[in-house]
Scaffold this motif. Structure first.
Motif: not given
Length: 114
Positions: A14-20, A46-53
């Motif tokens: 798993r290559l995971e991304a985190f925003d704050d 991508v989690e729905a709350t982070h789509e398009g970013k």
């Protein structure tokens, strides 16, 4: 959004991304058992709350950077990763056909893992 923090959990593939600190997305992958031990992208989510970013793009770009640093090819079996690679050929060299075939064989042999 600033560039996400990306962490590679090789053991779990798993290559995971985190925003704050908030989980934003993942590339699920495996390491090809046969030489040249390519990294094989299977899913990008991508989690729905982070789509398009730009999270998915940042994940796939980092996936290719990791592979380049390790001197191995990437096999983008994930549809998103494959489209990204087509749009960024300077960053995403195409794997040899035999490497792609080996990756597909390994994926087919272990479908419950992916």
């Amino acid at each position: 959004m600033a560039e996400p923090t990306i962490r590679d959990d090789r053991e779990k593939g798993r290559l995971e991304a985190f925003d704050d600190g908030d989980y934003a997305g993942v590339v699920v992958y495996f390491v090809l058992e046969d030489a040249p031990h390519a990294l094989v992208a299977v899913h990008t989510v991508v989690e729905a709350t982070h789509e398009g970013k730009g999270v998915a793009s940042a994940l796939v770009r980092e996936f290719y950077r990791i592979a380049a640093a390790e001197g191995v090819p990437v096999v983008p079996l994930c549809p998103y990763a494959a489209r990204w690679a087509e749009r960024h050929p300077d960053e995403a060299p195409a794997p040899a056909d035999e490497v792609t075939r080996a990756a597909k064989r390994q994926l087919k042999a272990t479908p419950d893992l992916w």
